[in-house]
Design an enzyme around this catalytic site. Structure first.
Site, mmCIF file in Angstrom:
data_model
loop_
_atom_site.group_PDB
_atom_site.id
_atom_site.type_symbol
_atom_site.label_atom_id
_atom_site.label_comp_id
_atom_site.label_asym_id
_atom_site.label_seq_id
_atom_site.Cartn_x
_atom_site.Cartn_y
_atom_site.Cartn_z
ATOM 1 N N GLY A 75 42.259 42.280 35.894
ATOM 2 C CA GLY A 75 42.060 42.222 34.450
ATOM 3 C C GLY A 75 43.327 41.958 33.660
ATOM 4 N N GLU A 77 39.232 50.944 40.071
ATOM 5 C CA GLU A 77 38.808 51.644 38.842
ATOM 6 C C GLU A 77 38.104 52.950 39.189
ATOM 7 O OE1 GLU A 77 36.699 48.284 37.247
ATOM 8 O OE2 GLU A 77 38.623 47.259 36.947
ATOM 9 N N GLY A 102 35.900 39.487 38.826
ATOM 10 C CA GLY A 102 35.520 40.351 37.699
ATOM 11 C C GLY A 102 35.186 39.511 36.482
ATOM 12 N N GLY A 103 36.124 39.438 35.540
ATOM 13 C CA GLY A 103 35.906 38.742 34.260
ATOM 14 C C GLY A 103 35.289 37.352 34.399
ATOM 15 N N GLU A 127 42.460 43.768 46.498
ATOM 16 C CA GLU A 127 42.597 43.648 45.045
ATOM 17 C C GLU A 127 43.858 44.389 44.598
ATOM 18 O OE1 GLU A 127 38.457 42.763 43.174
ATOM 19 O OE2 GLU A 127 38.900 44.881 42.992
ATOM 20 N N HIS A 151 36.622 50.712 44.717
ATOM 21 C CA HIS A 151 37.275 49.874 43.704
ATOM 22 C C HIS A 151 38.374 50.686 43.024
ATOM 23 C CE1 HIS A 151 37.979 47.371 40.213
ATOM 24 N NE2 HIS A 151 37.374 46.394 40.868
ATOM 25 N N LYS A 182 31.097 44.738 36.523
ATOM 26 C CA LYS A 182 31.588 46.016 35.963
ATOM 27 C C LYS A 182 30.601 46.496 34.881
ATOM 28 C CE LYS A 182 36.172 44.679 37.343
ATOM 29 N NZ LYS A 182 37.606 44.719 37.154
ATOM 30 N N SER A 232 42.086 38.813 38.746
ATOM 31 C CA SER A 232 42.311 37.659 37.858
ATOM 32 C C SER A 232 42.108 36.326 38.565
ATOM 33 C CB SER A 232 43.713 37.721 37.228
ATOM 34 O OG SER A 232 43.831 38.864 36.414
ATOM 35 N N ASN A 246 31.649 40.886 40.360
ATOM 36 C CA ASN A 246 31.560 42.289 39.953
ATOM 37 C C ASN A 246 31.524 42.320 38.429
ATOM 38 O OD1 ASN A 246 31.885 44.975 39.382
ATOM 39 N ND2 ASN A 246 33.955 45.152 40.230
HETATM 40 P P1 13P Z 1 39.206 40.559 37.277
HETATM 41 O O1 13P Z 1 38.735 39.322 37.997
HETATM 42 O O2 13P Z 1 38.604 40.720 35.929
HETATM 43 O O3 13P Z 1 40.693 40.681 37.306
HETATM 44 O O4 13P Z 1 38.636 41.795 38.136
HETATM 45 C C1 13P Z 1 38.782 41.800 39.500
HETATM 46 C C2 13P Z 1 38.006 42.927 40.043
HETATM 47 O O5 13P Z 1 38.327 44.083 39.821
HETATM 48 C C3 13P Z 1 36.796 42.607 40.820
HETATM 49 O O6 13P Z 1 36.306 43.738 41.456
#
Ligand code: 13P
Length: 260
Positions: free
Chosen positions: A182, A106, A243-244, A176, A104, A11, A222, A9
């Protein structure tokens, strides 16, 4: 045997040129078969890059040769109409998009996405043959109050339990924990496994063993190349929503290769 799946993802990251570079790096490596072939790789870039992802993610001459599948990060619950700035499931399907993230944290937090909106979006995606990747997970407050099981159960029931058993064939669920996203604070493999097992149990109670045993459950929060192997080795963890660590080809592909 359950499908193994790793989804990135992105983002709201990457310019057009940076996206092109990352798609190319992923496709080159996956094309050469350097990764585990039984793992499905899904890339979820910002929607403006979906077409490019679809083009670069498969063989130019033979479109059936797919290096990675393409997923969107969001969808509108309506099929078409006067909803300025929005993108619908039929539009995504017409571009070859196969997956879409829904619910999600967010989007729940910043854009008011509720369980009932999640339910509508899931419905809309399924009607178009797109697989929803439905995200659930507790906040830090909820975990500290010992409410993590209750929270995921509520999100599951309100977001998904209007579906027919057959709909689950296309469904993917991502656990999640909000406190892990993050933050660099990955859930321990035991913490993640405990919730994944609970999710599977709740699904089994409602839909029976066959449905519960086949649905892929991803962990997100993470997750990186260092933590993925132990997480993916857990009995009820079938992959990750990253994510990251999905923003860099080498790190992401190491995660893809993290299954036993
Ligand atoms: P991170 O891996 O950056 O923590 O993000 C996870 C996430 O929200 C994937 O949808």
């Amino acid at each position: 045997m359950r499908r193994k799946l790793v989804a990135g993802n992105w983002k709201m990251n990457k310019t057009f040129q940076e996206a092109e570079e990352l798609f190319d790096e992923l496709a080159d490596s996956l094309k050469n078969g350097q990764e585990q072939s039984d793992v499905e790789v899904v890339v979820c870039p910002p929607s403006v890059y979906l077409e490019m992802a679809h083009d670069l993610g498969s063989d130019e001459e033979d479109e059936t040769q797919v290096f990675f599948s393409v997923g969107a990060q969001n969808v509108n619950e309506h099929a078409s109409g006067a909803y300025t700035g929005e993108i619908s499931a039929p539009m995504l399907a017409s571009m070859g998009v196969e997956y879409c993230i829904v619910g999600h944290s967010e989007r729940r937090r910043y854009y008011g996405e509720t369980d009932s909106l999640v339910a509508s979006k899931v419905e809309s995606l399924l009607q178009c043959g797109i697989s929803p990747i439905v995200c659930i997970g507790e906040t830090l407050e909820e975990r500290e109050a010992g409410k993590q099981f209750e929270t995921v159960e509520r999100q599951l029931k309100n977001g998904l339990f209007h579906l027919q058993p057959l709909d689950f064939v296309r469904l993917v669920i991502a656990y999640e924990p909000v406190w892990a996203i993050g933050t660099g604070k990955t859930a321990t493999p035991a913490q993640a496994q405990e919730i994944h097992a609970h999710i599977r149990n709740v699904i089994q109670e409602q839909y029976g063993k066959a449905v519960a045993a086949t649905i892929p459950l991803l962990y997100g929060g993470s997750c990186n190349a260092r933590t993925a192997p132990e997480l993916f080795a857990q009995a009820d963890i079938d992959g990750g929503l990253i994510g990251g660590a999905s923003l860099q080809a080498e790190e992401f592909l190491k995660i893809v290769n993290s299954f036993d």
